[in-house]
Design a protein around this motif. Structure first.
Motif, PDB file in Angstrom:
ATOM      1  N   ASN A  10       0.602   3.064  -4.967  1.00 12.10           N
ATOM      2  CA  ASN A  10       0.565   3.666  -6.309  1.00 12.10           C
ATOM      3  C   ASN A  10       0.114   2.643  -7.349  1.00 12.10           C
ATOM      4  O   ASN A  10       0.636   2.594  -8.456  1.00 12.10           O
ATOM      5  N   GLY A  11      -0.844   1.788  -6.950  1.00  9.10           N
ATOM      6  CA  GLY A  11      -1.446   0.813  -7.852  1.00  9.10           C
ATOM      7  C   GLY A  11      -0.656  -0.459  -8.055  1.00  9.10           C
ATOM      8  O   GLY A  11      -1.044  -1.297  -8.856  1.00  9.10           O
ATOM      9  N   VAL A  12       0.456  -0.632  -7.322  1.00  6.32           N
ATOM     10  CA  VAL A  12       1.347  -1.765  -7.544  1.00  6.32           C
ATOM     11  C   VAL A  12       1.538  -2.540  -6.241  1.00  6.32           C
ATOM     12  O   VAL A  12       1.766  -1.938  -5.186  1.00  6.32           O
ATOM     13  N   LEU A  17       4.789  -4.804   1.848  1.00  6.21           N
ATOM     14  CA  LEU A  17       3.494  -4.387   2.398  1.00  6.21           C
ATOM     15  C   LEU A  17       2.665  -5.576   2.882  1.00  6.21           C
ATOM     16  O   LEU A  17       1.552  -5.401   3.353  1.00  6.21           O
ATOM     17  N   GLU A  18       3.204  -6.778   2.788  1.00  4.85           N
ATOM     18  CA  GLU A  18       2.502  -7.969   3.269  1.00  4.85           C
ATOM     19  C   GLU A  18       2.675  -8.165   4.770  1.00  4.85           C
ATOM     20  O   GLU A  18       2.141  -9.098   5.332  1.00  4.85           O
ATOM     21  N   LYS A  19       3.410  -7.296   5.437  1.00  4.41           N
ATOM     22  CA  LYS A  19       3.678  -7.409   6.873  1.00  4.41           C
ATOM     23  C   LYS A  19       2.603  -6.701   7.697  1.00  4.41           C
ATOM     24  O   LYS A  19       2.866  -6.205   8.780  1.00  4.41           O
ATOM     25  N   VAL A  20       1.383  -6.669   7.214  1.00  3.46           N
ATOM     26  CA  VAL A  20       0.298  -5.934   7.865  1.00  3.46           C
ATOM     27  C   VAL A  20      -0.154  -6.670   9.127  1.00  3.46           C
ATOM     28  O   VAL A  20      -0.431  -7.864   9.101  1.00  3.46           O
ATOM     29  N   ALA A  21      -0.230  -5.922  10.228  1.00  5.69           N
ATOM     30  CA  ALA A  21      -0.725  -6.470  11.484  1.00  5.69           C
ATOM     31  C   ALA A  21      -2.160  -6.013  11.764  1.00  5.69           C
ATOM     32  O   ALA A  21      -2.951  -6.742  12.343  1.00  5.69           O
ATOM     33  N   ARG A  22      -2.483  -4.784  11.328  1.00  5.11           N
ATOM     34  CA  ARG A  22      -3.815  -4.234  11.612  1.00  5.11           C
ATOM     35  C   ARG A  22      -4.167  -3.176  10.579  1.00  5.11           C
ATOM     36  O   ARG A  22      -3.305  -2.398  10.157  1.00  5.11           O
ATOM     37  N   VAL A  23      -5.418  -3.141  10.183  1.00  4.30           N
ATOM     38  CA  VAL A  23      -5.931  -2.117   9.272  1.00  4.30           C
ATOM     39  C   VAL A  23      -7.211  -1.550   9.876  1.00  4.30           C
ATOM     40  O   VAL A  23      -8.084  -2.295  10.305  1.00  4.30           O
ATOM     41  N   GLU A  24      -7.297  -0.226   9.909  1.00  2.11           N
ATOM     42  CA  GLU A  24      -8.524   0.447  10.343  1.00  2.11           C
ATOM     43  C   GLU A  24      -8.936   1.430   9.259  1.00  2.11           C
ATOM     44  O   GLU A  24      -8.101   2.190   8.763  1.00  2.11           O
ATOM     45  N   THR A  53      11.552   2.015   1.963  1.00  3.13           N
ATOM     46  CA  THR A  53      10.806   1.876   0.709  1.00  3.13           C
ATOM     47  C   THR A  53      10.003   3.142   0.411  1.00  3.13           C
ATOM     48  O   THR A  53       9.426   3.746   1.310  1.00  3.13           O
ATOM     49  N   SER A  54       9.971   3.519  -0.841  1.00  2.00           N
ATOM     50  CA  SER A  54       9.188   4.697  -1.235  1.00  2.00           C
ATOM     51  C   SER A  54       7.691   4.386  -1.288  1.00  2.00           C
ATOM     52  O   SER A  54       6.876   5.287  -1.436  1.00  2.00           O
ATOM     53  N   ALA A  55       7.324   3.112  -1.136  1.00  5.18           N
ATOM     54  CA  ALA A  55       5.915   2.705  -1.192  1.00  5.18           C
ATOM     55  C   ALA A  55       5.077   3.344  -0.095  1.00  5.18           C
ATOM     56  O   ALA A  55       3.863   3.444  -0.223  1.00  5.18           O
ATOM     57  N   LEU A  56       5.723   3.790   0.990  1.00  6.42           N
ATOM     58  CA  LEU A  56       4.997   4.377   2.117  1.00  6.42           C
ATOM     59  C   LEU A  56       5.366   5.835   2.350  1.00  6.42           C
ATOM     60  O   LEU A  56       5.075   6.395   3.400  1.00  6.42           O
ATOM     61  N   ASP A  57       6.009   6.454   1.375  1.00  2.00           N
ATOM     62  CA  ASP A  57       6.389   7.862   1.486  1.00  2.00           C
ATOM     63  C   ASP A  57       5.150   8.757   1.591  1.00  2.00           C
ATOM     64  O   ASP A  57       4.063   8.373   1.146  1.00  2.00           O
ATOM     65  N   PRO A  58       5.306   9.968   2.140  1.00  2.00           N
ATOM     66  CA  PRO A  58       4.187  10.917   2.124  1.00  2.00           C
ATOM     67  C   PRO A  58       3.671  11.119   0.702  1.00  2.00           C
ATOM     68  O   PRO A  58       4.451  11.202  -0.241  1.00  2.00           O
ATOM     69  N   PRO A  79      -3.791   9.163  -0.402  1.00  2.00           N
ATOM     70  CA  PRO A  79      -2.397   9.450  -0.079  1.00  2.00           C
ATOM     71  C   PRO A  79      -2.050   9.238   1.399  1.00  2.00           C
ATOM     72  O   PRO A  79      -2.868   9.451   2.285  1.00  2.00           O
ATOM     73  N   VAL A  80      -0.804   8.853   1.620  1.00  2.00           N
ATOM     74  CA  VAL A  80      -0.249   8.747   2.963  1.00  2.00           C
ATOM     75  C   VAL A  80      -0.036  10.159   3.496  1.00  2.00           C
ATOM     76  O   VAL A  80       0.500  11.019   2.799  1.00  2.00           O
ATOM     77  N   SER A  81      -0.469  10.395   4.729  1.00  2.00           N
ATOM     78  CA  SER A  81      -0.279  11.723   5.321  1.00  2.00           C
ATOM     79  C   SER A  81       0.693  11.720   6.494  1.00  2.00           C
ATOM     80  O   SER A  81       1.279  12.753   6.817  1.00  2.00           O
ATOM     81  N   SER A  82       0.877  10.565   7.146  1.00  4.20           N
ATOM     82  CA  SER A  82       1.813  10.539   8.273  1.00  4.20           C
ATOM     83  C   SER A  82       2.278   9.121   8.557  1.00  4.20           C
ATOM     84  O   SER A  82       1.661   8.143   8.131  1.00  4.20           O
TER      85      SER A  82
END
Length: 164
Positions: A10-12, A17-24, A53-58, A79-82
């Motif tokens: 949501n722009g913030v 969210l720094e725990k990213v292992a992979r992005v496609e 965290t609500s940062a990854l909510d649908p 938007p997050v879908s799943s």
């Protein structure tokens, strides 16, 4: 972050969210851009913080930014879908996969039946894009759909209508 990318919710920015292992990010002609982000987390004290965290909510709007030169470019925003969780015995190596689409998917959710009298195709597309909070750069079109002759009729979602 190891991948050199930034994920915004949501722009913030959010430190979780720094725990990213992979992005496609998948782009396909004529379709919305899709994304998949895999976060790794060690489950401590029976708590998977990323799920709390609500940062990854649908419908939370995620942005994937990558460094380019002296700035950042946005690969996808939408938007997050799943979500899908993979728990490992002992907690270490557990993952949360978040999937979504670019923001044009929002324009493909509601079927509309609307008559667009006295407009050109370009004017109708511009109005739809502005209603959906997009910046516009639409080519001027000449043929006007007059109410007395041939009104422009929408019987589809906004996305389907502007694609045709």
């Amino acid at each position: 972050m190891g991948l050199g990318i930034v994920i915004l919710s949501n722009g913030v920015p959010n430190s979780l969210l720094e725990k990213v292992a992979r992005v496609e990010v998948r782009e396909r002609l004529g379709e919305t851009t899709q994304y998949s982000i895999v976060f790794e987390e060690d489950v401590c004290e029976n708590d998977f913080q990323l799920l709390r965290t609500s940062a990854l909510d649908p419908n939370a709007e995620l942005s994937v930014l990558v460094p380019v030169g002296n700035g950042m470019d946005c690969l996808v925003k939408g938007p997050v879908s799943s979500q899908q969780i993979r728990l490992q015995h002992g907690g270490a190596g557990s993952q949360l996969e978040v999937r979504g689409n670019d923001s044009t998917i929002k324009m493909d959710r509601e079927f509309k039946s609307e008559v667009w009298p006295n407009v050109t195709d370009g004017e109708a597309v511009t109005r739809i894009l502005l209603q959906n909070a997009y910046l516009t750069d639409v080519a001027t079109t000449n043929g006007r759909h007059l109410e007395t002759e041939h009104s422009l009729v929408q019987r589809s979602t906004d996305l389907q209508f502007i694609k045709r």
